[in-house]
Design a protein around this motif. Structure first.
Motif, PDB file in Angstrom:
ATOM      1  N   ALA A 347       0.830  -1.210   0.000  1.00 36.68           N
ATOM      2  CA  ALA A 347       0.000   0.000   0.000  1.00 36.68           C
ATOM      3  C   ALA A 347       0.867   1.263   0.000  1.00 36.68           C
ATOM      4  CB  ALA A 347      -0.928  -0.005   1.211  1.00 36.68           C
ATOM      5  N   TYR A 348       1.941   1.253   0.777  1.00 29.14           N
ATOM      6  CA  TYR A 348       2.856   2.396   0.822  1.00 29.14           C
ATOM      7  C   TYR A 348       3.497   2.631  -0.549  1.00 29.14           C
ATOM      8  CZ  TYR A 348       7.030   5.091   2.265  1.00 29.14           C
ATOM      9  OH  TYR A 348       8.025   6.038   2.392  1.00 29.14           O
ATOM     10  N   THR A 349       3.944   1.549  -1.175  1.00 28.37           N
ATOM     11  CA  THR A 349       4.601   1.659  -2.478  1.00 28.37           C
ATOM     12  C   THR A 349       3.634   2.156  -3.544  1.00 28.37           C
ATOM     13  OG1 THR A 349       6.071  -0.171  -1.861  1.00 28.37           O
ATOM     14  CG2 THR A 349       5.952   0.402  -4.190  1.00 28.37           C
ATOM     15  N   GLN A 350       2.424   1.613  -3.547  1.00 27.41           N
ATOM     16  CA  GLN A 350       1.419   2.077  -4.509  1.00 27.41           C
ATOM     17  C   GLN A 350       1.150   3.577  -4.336  1.00 27.41           C
ATOM     18  OE1 GLN A 350      -1.591  -0.712  -3.325  1.00 27.41           O
ATOM     19  NE2 GLN A 350      -1.301  -2.011  -5.128  1.00 27.41           N
ATOM     20  N   ALA A 351       1.089   4.015  -3.098  1.00 23.03           N
ATOM     21  CA  ALA A 351       0.858   5.445  -2.852  1.00 23.03           C
ATOM     22  C   ALA A 351       2.030   6.288  -3.329  1.00 23.03           C
ATOM     23  CB  ALA A 351       0.600   5.680  -1.362  1.00 23.03           C
ATOM     24  N   LEU A 352       3.246   5.767  -3.202  1.00 21.45           N
ATOM     25  CA  LEU A 352       4.420   6.492  -3.680  1.00 21.45           C
ATOM     26  C   LEU A 352       4.435   6.614  -5.206  1.00 21.45           C
ATOM     27  CD1 LEU A 352       7.183   4.986  -1.348  1.00 21.45           C
ATOM     28  CD2 LEU A 352       6.347   7.350  -1.322  1.00 21.45           C
ATOM     29  N   LEU A 353       3.733   5.714  -5.895  1.00 16.14           N
ATOM     30  CA  LEU A 353       3.662   5.782  -7.351  1.00 16.14           C
ATOM     31  C   LEU A 353       2.754   6.903  -7.845  1.00 16.14           C
ATOM     32  CD1 LEU A 353       3.434   2.023  -8.432  1.00 16.14           C
ATOM     33  CD2 LEU A 353       5.380   3.566  -8.718  1.00 16.14           C
ATOM     34  N   VAL A 354       1.908   7.414  -6.971  1.00 16.91           N
ATOM     35  CA  VAL A 354       1.003   8.494  -7.364  1.00 16.91           C
ATOM     36  C   VAL A 354       1.798   9.779  -7.554  1.00 16.91           C
ATOM     37  CG1 VAL A 354      -0.975   9.906  -6.657  1.00 16.91           C
ATOM     38  CG2 VAL A 354      -0.944   7.455  -6.140  1.00 16.91           C
ATOM     39  N   ASN A 355       1.674  10.381  -8.728  1.00 16.18           N
ATOM     40  CA  ASN A 355       2.285  11.695  -8.960  1.00 16.18           C
ATOM     41  C   ASN A 355       1.378  12.729  -8.288  1.00 16.18           C
ATOM     42  OD1 ASN A 355       2.950  14.280 -10.047  1.00 16.18           O
ATOM     43  ND2 ASN A 355       3.964  13.279 -11.778  1.00 16.18           N
ATOM     44  N   GLN A 356       1.783  13.171  -7.109  1.00 17.86           N
ATOM     45  CA  GLN A 356       0.929  14.055  -6.330  1.00 17.86           C
ATOM     46  C   GLN A 356       0.700  15.400  -7.021  1.00 17.86           C
ATOM     47  OE1 GLN A 356      -0.748  13.287  -3.611  1.00 17.86           O
ATOM     48  NE2 GLN A 356       0.120  11.242  -3.289  1.00 17.86           N
ATOM     49  N   ASP A 357       1.689  15.877  -7.760  1.00 18.82           N
ATOM     50  CA  ASP A 357       1.516  17.148  -8.476  1.00 18.82           C
ATOM     51  C   ASP A 357       0.458  17.011  -9.571  1.00 18.82           C
ATOM     52  OD1 ASP A 357       3.452  18.359  -6.917  1.00 18.82           O
ATOM     53  OD2 ASP A 357       5.078  17.912  -8.325  1.00 18.82           O
ATOM     54  N   GLU A 358       0.505  15.892 -10.270  1.00 23.37           N
ATOM     55  CA  GLU A 358      -0.483  15.637 -11.321  1.00 23.37           C
ATOM     56  C   GLU A 358      -1.879  15.497 -10.717  1.00 23.37           C
ATOM     57  OE1 GLU A 358      -1.091  12.616 -15.146  1.00 23.37           O
ATOM     58  OE2 GLU A 358      -0.048  11.899 -13.347  1.00 23.37           O
ATOM     59  N   LEU A 359      -1.963  14.820  -9.585  1.00 23.08           N
ATOM     60  CA  LEU A 359      -3.256  14.645  -8.922  1.00 23.08           C
ATOM     61  C   LEU A 359      -3.806  15.977  -8.435  1.00 23.08           C
ATOM     62  CD1 LEU A 359      -5.477  12.796  -7.843  1.00 23.08           C
ATOM     63  CD2 LEU A 359      -4.079  12.422  -5.788  1.00 23.08           C
ATOM     64  N   ARG A 360      -2.926  16.830  -7.865  1.00 26.47           N
ATOM     65  CA  ARG A 360      -3.383  18.144  -7.408  1.00 26.47           C
ATOM     66  C   ARG A 360      -3.915  18.983  -8.577  1.00 26.47           C
ATOM     67  NH1 ARG A 360      -1.831  15.718  -3.611  1.00 26.47           N
ATOM     68  NH2 ARG A 360      -3.959  15.011  -3.836  1.00 26.47           N
ATOM     69  N   ALA A 361      -3.225  18.900  -9.715  1.00 28.40           N
ATOM     70  CA  ALA A 361      -3.658  19.673 -10.886  1.00 28.40           C
ATOM     71  C   ALA A 361      -5.027  19.202 -11.371  1.00 28.40           C
ATOM     72  CB  ALA A 361      -2.630  19.546 -12.002  1.00 28.40           C
ATOM     73  N   ALA A 362      -5.229  17.877 -11.378  1.00 24.12           N
ATOM     74  CA  ALA A 362      -6.521  17.340 -11.803  1.00 24.12           C
ATOM     75  C   ALA A 362      -7.620  17.736 -10.821  1.00 24.12           C
ATOM     76  CB  ALA A 362      -6.435  15.821 -11.929  1.00 24.12           C
ATOM     77  N   GLN A 363      -7.275  17.760  -9.547  1.00 23.73           N
ATOM     78  CA  GLN A 363      -8.251  18.185  -8.540  1.00 23.73           C
ATOM     79  C   GLN A 363      -8.602  19.658  -8.721  1.00 23.73           C
ATOM     80  OE1 GLN A 363      -6.029  17.049  -5.075  1.00 23.73           O
ATOM     81  NE2 GLN A 363      -6.959  15.017  -4.937  1.00 23.73           N
ATOM     82  N   GLN A 364      -7.585  20.462  -9.009  1.00 25.92           N
ATOM     83  CA  GLN A 364      -7.809  21.893  -9.199  1.00 25.92           C
ATOM     84  C   GLN A 364      -8.698  22.160 -10.416  1.00 25.92           C
ATOM     85  OE1 GLN A 364      -6.760  24.096  -6.973  1.00 25.92           O
ATOM     86  NE2 GLN A 364      -7.685  25.835  -8.047  1.00 25.92           N
ATOM     87  N   ASP A 365      -8.550  21.301 -11.440  1.00 23.20           N
ATOM     88  CA  ASP A 365      -9.355  21.439 -12.660  1.00 23.20           C
ATOM     89  C   ASP A 365     -10.714  20.763 -12.536  1.00 23.20           C
ATOM     90  OD1 ASP A 365      -7.283  22.816 -13.836  1.00 23.20           O
ATOM     91  OD2 ASP A 365      -6.481  21.063 -14.895  1.00 23.20           O
ATOM     92  N   ASN A 366     -10.978  20.164 -11.371  1.00 25.73           N
ATOM     93  CA  ASN A 366     -12.225  19.415 -11.164  1.00 25.73           C
ATOM     94  C   ASN A 366     -12.420  18.317 -12.205  1.00 25.73           C
ATOM     95  OD1 ASN A 366     -13.253  20.900  -8.852  1.00 25.73           O
ATOM     96  ND2 ASN A 366     -13.542  22.613 -10.272  1.00 25.73           N
ATOM     97  N   LYS A 370     -10.105  11.979 -14.259  1.00 27.37           N
ATOM     98  CA  LYS A 370      -8.648  11.862 -14.235  1.00 27.37           C
ATOM     99  C   LYS A 370      -8.142  11.591 -12.822  1.00 27.37           C
ATOM    100  CE  LYS A 370      -4.369  13.974 -15.873  1.00 27.37           C
ATOM    101  NZ  LYS A 370      -3.759  15.132 -16.571  1.00 27.37           N
ATOM    102  N   CYS A 371      -8.756  12.205 -11.836  1.00 30.76           N
ATOM    103  CA  CYS A 371      -8.365  11.947 -10.439  1.00 30.76           C
ATOM    104  C   CYS A 371      -8.491  10.467 -10.119  1.00 30.76           C
ATOM    105  CB  CYS A 371      -9.236  12.760  -9.488  1.00 30.76           C
ATOM    106  SG  CYS A 371      -8.956  14.538  -9.546  1.00 30.76           S
ATOM    107  N   GLN A 372      -9.609   9.887 -10.508  1.00 27.78           N
ATOM    108  CA  GLN A 372      -9.823   8.463 -10.248  1.00 27.78           C
ATOM    109  C   GLN A 372      -8.810   7.613 -11.006  1.00 27.78           C
ATOM    110  OE1 GLN A 372     -13.842   7.028 -10.820  1.00 27.78           O
ATOM    111  NE2 GLN A 372     -13.125   4.936 -11.193  1.00 27.78           N
ATOM    112  N   GLU A 373      -8.545   7.966 -12.253  1.00 32.13           N
ATOM    113  CA  GLU A 373      -7.614   7.188 -13.058  1.00 32.13           C
ATOM    114  C   GLU A 373      -6.195   7.234 -12.481  1.00 32.13           C
ATOM    115  OE1 GLU A 373      -8.232   5.177 -15.866  1.00 32.13           O
ATOM    116  OE2 GLU A 373     -10.217   5.434 -14.955  1.00 32.13           O
TER     117      GLU A 373
END
Length: 426
Positions: A347-366, A370-373
């Motif tokens: 679970a820790y490793t999978q979370a480390l694979l998430v590009n947090q900057d990309e996720l934040r940008a998708a969240q900001q764009d609503n 893409k957030c789910q993907e």
């Protein structure tokens, strides 16, 4: 029994090395997403989880317990068992003691045993949910919350005594979990018992060394079924704030009502700098304490996604204390702990694979899709090659469970200790 580095090296030579090719594929795929798998391998190799001293024997319920034989009959033997886990996984480099189940008779000697296995002492755990033989006061009607002054004072002193033992061992934190509560309406005045609990915790906190932390657990029910004094994270958070800067909330994954959004709790506490640590387990119905990740692996990943974000973006929150709090009745306890360590690291490793900057940008764009993907792309990635590489890098077994069975560890422990021995504290 002690597993040597040579034994592990020999076992690793016999392992299929196809994981290296699989690792390269993962590395290339996520490099395009701005994620360095080499850095993740190092983070996984560095990750350490404390093993509780009560988890080395067969667990059980009020209906019975079924030993696998070879259980550790002393604290020294428990440390030896954790040494086996750490040699195989290189991720079990700490022990969390429960007092009075595992009071060291000779602290210096116990520290030497632990050091011989590369193990340090993590949080100390007090016990005010059981009356011990010869106890001068009873916790039948509560401990830190009791309306009986003598019971409260007795429970406070027990916690301070636990701290003294921890000081001798090099621990730096105390975990308090209370069974205090009521089974029937009207049995307790909610405000009175909460005030008693706050005052008691403040007294304990005042008695801590300046470099120690206090972790306050919570639980919605059991053994009290009408009300629990510290029943949720908000109450724990409030009490931690009342105590001081070095008091924190501790999250046990089994201590929540069904469908509780634990990842949101984690995010909130880290933002406020008040998340102290984790007790890992899994559950189907309540506080089942079964193998981590055996039932709810996706929620575990979502929790780690918030933890990783918090560790990167919340410098106001301290380094977290990690511990497994699982105990099962039908598995070899050491195999169960190996499986739990694997699930935590996955679970820790999978979370480390998430590009947090990309996720934040998708969240900001609503961009909800893409957030789910982004999250599910990381979750659906088989990260076991990363774990194997991390263990190999750290000097552990590429496949700890296979190594454990190949070395016939349980059989060797039975030869050394016998079939009928019972682990202390159980």
């Amino acid at each position: 029994m002690k597993i040597t580095a040579q034994q592990i090296a020999d076992l690793n030579k016999m392992q299929d090395t196809v994981f290296n090719a699989e690792l390269n594929i993962i590395s290339e795929r996520f490099a395009k997403k701005g994620v360095s798998v080499d850095e993740i391998v190092q983070k996984v190799a560095d990750f350490q989880v404390a093993i509780p001293s009560w988890a080395l024997g067969a667990g059980g319920t009020r209906f019975g317990r079924f030993s696998y034989g070879g259980e550790p009959a002393s604290l020294e033997q428990k440390l030896d068992d954790i040494g086996i886990l750490h040699a195989l996984t290189q991720s079990a480099g700490a022990v969390s003691l429960h007092i009075p189940w595992d009071i060291p008779q000779d602290a210096k000697a116990i520290k030497e045993v632990a050091a011989s296995h590369g193990i340090v002492f993590d949080a100390m755990n007090s016990n005010t949910f059981q009356d011990q033989p010869g106890a001068k006061e009873s916790y039948k009607h509560g401990s830190l919350s009791s309306t009986i002054d003598a019971s409260r004072e007795y429970a406070i002193q027990h916690n301070l005594d636990v701290v003294k033992i921890g000081q001798e061992l090099g621990s730096k934190s105390l975990t308090v979990w209370l069974a205090d509560g009521s089974n029937f309406p009207g049995q307790r005045n909610f405000q009175t018992v909460l005030k008693h609990t706050e005052d008691s915790l403040k007294t304990i906190y005042a008695g801590l060394p300046a470099d120690w932390s206090l972790f306050i657990e919570y639980k919605p029910y059991e053994p009290a079924f009408y009300s629990t004094v510290i029943q949720d994270w908000g109450t724990s958070f409030m009490l931690a704030n009342a105590c001081g800067d070095r008091a924190y909330t501790l999250v046990d994954l089994g201590h929540h009502l069904p469908n509780t959004n634990i990842e949101q709790i984690v995010a909130t506490l880290m933002m406020r700098g008040k998340l102290g640590g984790f007790h890992f387990n899994d559950s189907k119905y309540g506080d089942d304490d079964v193998t981590v990740g055996s039932i709810k692996p996706y929620p575990l990943f979502l929790i780690f996604n918030e933890l990783v974000y918090g560790m990167q973006n919340n410098p106001q929150n301290p380094d977290l204390a990690w511990m497994i709090d699982a105990s099962h009745n039908t598995k070899d306890p050491l195999e169960d702990l190996i499986q739990s360590l694997e699930a935590i690291l996955i679970a820790y490793t999978q979370a480390l694979l998430v590009n947090q900057d990309e996720l934040r940008a998708a969240q900001q764009d609503n961009d909800v899709v893409k957030c789910q993907e982004i999250l599910q792309d990381a979750y659906r990635t088989d990260v076991r090659p990363i774990l194997k590489a991390a263990r190999q890098k750290a000097g552990g077994a590429i496949d700890p469970l296979a190594a454990y069975r190949s070395l016939a560890v349980r059989g060797e422990l039975i030869k050394e200790r016998g079939m009928n021995v019972k682990a202390t504290g159980l």
